[in-house]
Design a protein around this motif. Structure first.
Motif, mmCIF file in Angstrom:
data_model
loop_
_atom_site.group_PDB
_atom_site.id
_atom_site.type_symbol
_atom_site.label_atom_id
_atom_site.label_comp_id
_atom_site.label_asym_id
_atom_site.label_seq_id
_atom_site.Cartn_x
_atom_site.Cartn_y
_atom_site.Cartn_z
ATOM 1 N N SER A 30 -3.430 -40.275 1.928
ATOM 2 C CA SER A 30 -4.739 -40.337 1.293
ATOM 3 C C SER A 30 -5.627 -41.266 2.114
ATOM 4 O O SER A 30 -5.160 -41.957 3.014
ATOM 5 C CB SER A 30 -4.631 -40.832 -0.137
ATOM 6 N N TYR A 31 -6.856 -41.240 1.809
ATOM 7 C CA TYR A 31 -7.827 -42.079 2.493
ATOM 8 C C TYR A 31 -8.524 -42.983 1.497
ATOM 9 O O TYR A 31 -8.758 -42.588 0.351
ATOM 10 C CB TYR A 31 -8.885 -41.215 3.180
ATOM 11 N N THR A 32 -8.864 -44.167 1.906
ATOM 12 C CA THR A 32 -9.790 -44.977 1.128
ATOM 13 C C THR A 32 -11.076 -44.172 1.005
ATOM 14 O O THR A 32 -11.542 -43.582 1.986
ATOM 15 C CB THR A 32 -10.092 -46.298 1.853
ATOM 16 N N THR A 33 -11.633 -44.117 -0.180
ATOM 17 C CA THR A 33 -12.808 -43.271 -0.395
ATOM 18 C C THR A 33 -13.902 -44.044 -1.108
ATOM 19 O O THR A 33 -13.632 -44.818 -2.032
ATOM 20 C CB THR A 33 -12.430 -42.033 -1.213
ATOM 21 N N GLY A 34 -15.113 -43.805 -0.682
ATOM 22 C CA GLY A 34 -16.257 -44.457 -1.301
ATOM 23 C C GLY A 34 -17.371 -43.470 -1.586
ATOM 24 O O GLY A 34 -17.446 -42.400 -0.979
ATOM 25 N N TRP A 35 -18.196 -43.851 -2.525
ATOM 26 C CA TRP A 35 -19.419 -43.108 -2.831
ATOM 27 C C TRP A 35 -20.622 -43.976 -2.450
ATOM 28 O O TRP A 35 -20.663 -45.155 -2.791
ATOM 29 C CB TRP A 35 -19.504 -42.755 -4.311
ATOM 30 N N TYR A 93 -25.938 -38.196 -3.315
ATOM 31 C CA TYR A 93 -24.683 -38.939 -3.334
ATOM 32 C C TYR A 93 -23.746 -38.374 -2.274
ATOM 33 O O TYR A 93 -23.487 -37.171 -2.232
ATOM 34 C CB TYR A 93 -24.031 -38.845 -4.715
ATOM 35 N N HIS A 94 -23.242 -39.270 -1.436
ATOM 36 C CA HIS A 94 -22.317 -38.896 -0.371
ATOM 37 C C HIS A 94 -20.961 -39.548 -0.611
ATOM 38 O O HIS A 94 -20.895 -40.708 -1.021
ATOM 39 C CB HIS A 94 -22.830 -39.378 0.993
ATOM 40 N N CYS A 95 -19.899 -38.831 -0.317
ATOM 41 C CA CYS A 95 -18.602 -39.463 -0.306
ATOM 42 C C CYS A 95 -18.188 -39.707 1.145
ATOM 43 O O CYS A 95 -18.609 -38.982 2.047
ATOM 44 C CB CYS A 95 -17.546 -38.650 -1.043
ATOM 45 N N ALA A 96 -17.407 -40.743 1.339
ATOM 46 C CA ALA A 96 -16.971 -41.127 2.671
ATOM 47 C C ALA A 96 -15.506 -41.548 2.614
ATOM 48 O O ALA A 96 -15.039 -42.026 1.582
ATOM 49 C CB ALA A 96 -17.828 -42.275 3.200
ATOM 50 N N ALA A 97 -14.808 -41.377 3.718
ATOM 51 C CA ALA A 97 -13.382 -41.696 3.763
ATOM 52 C C ALA A 97 -13.078 -42.607 4.936
ATOM 53 O O ALA A 97 -13.702 -42.514 6.003
ATOM 54 C CB ALA A 97 -12.558 -40.408 3.876
ATOM 55 N N SER A 98 -12.123 -43.481 4.709
ATOM 56 C CA SER A 98 -11.703 -44.411 5.746
ATOM 57 C C SER A 98 -10.195 -44.352 5.908
ATOM 58 O O SER A 98 -9.467 -44.289 4.919
ATOM 59 C CB SER A 98 -12.119 -45.830 5.385
ATOM 60 N N ALA A 99 -9.756 -44.411 7.161
ATOM 61 C CA ALA A 99 -8.328 -44.456 7.422
ATOM 62 C C ALA A 99 -7.772 -45.860 7.205
ATOM 63 O O ALA A 99 -6.561 -46.053 7.150
ATOM 64 C CB ALA A 99 -8.047 -44.004 8.859
#
Length: 126
Positions: A30-35, A93-99
């Protein structure tokens, strides 16, 4: 990694919406996820973030108590439940993911996110 945000729409003030963000790409638990959101004439701002396992979340003060972020890793999905919406919540609204494993205030750091999806528009009418 590709992200797809959905669930936006037009809602009256005081109403609710649930946004979804699905991720696809190389196998990874999974990825860390933010809005994040960007309102008309405003700069992009952090809304909420959730750690990879879902045990840690962090919110902007402006949405604390009204928005809830959650995730279902089996479905590679992250959700943003928005209640008691206000006109000032109107934004894309955008979602973003981080490894990277991010926690607490680190979840609010946009430069730490590697992947960004197309946004979904939320319009709150007063």
């Amino acid at each position: 990694v590709q992200l797809q945000a959905s669930g936006g729409g037009l809602v009256q003030a005081g109403g609710s919406l649930r946004l979804s963000c699905t991720t696809s790409g190389p196998p990874r638990s999974s990825y860390t996820t933010g809005w994040f959101r960007q309102g008309p004439g405003k700069e992009r701002e952090f809304v909420a973030g959730i750690s990879r396992g879902g045990s840690n979340s962090y919110y902007a003060d402006s949405v604390k108590g009204r928005f809830t972020i959650s995730r279902d890793n089996a479905k590679s999905a992250v959700f943003l439940q928005m209640t008691n919406l206000k006109s000032e919540d109107t934004a894309v609204y955008h979602c973003a993911a981080s490894a990277a494993p991010l926690y607490g205030p680190g979840l609010s750091s946009a430069p730490r996110y590697d992947y960004w999806g197309q946004g979904t528009l939320v319009t709150v009418s007063s």
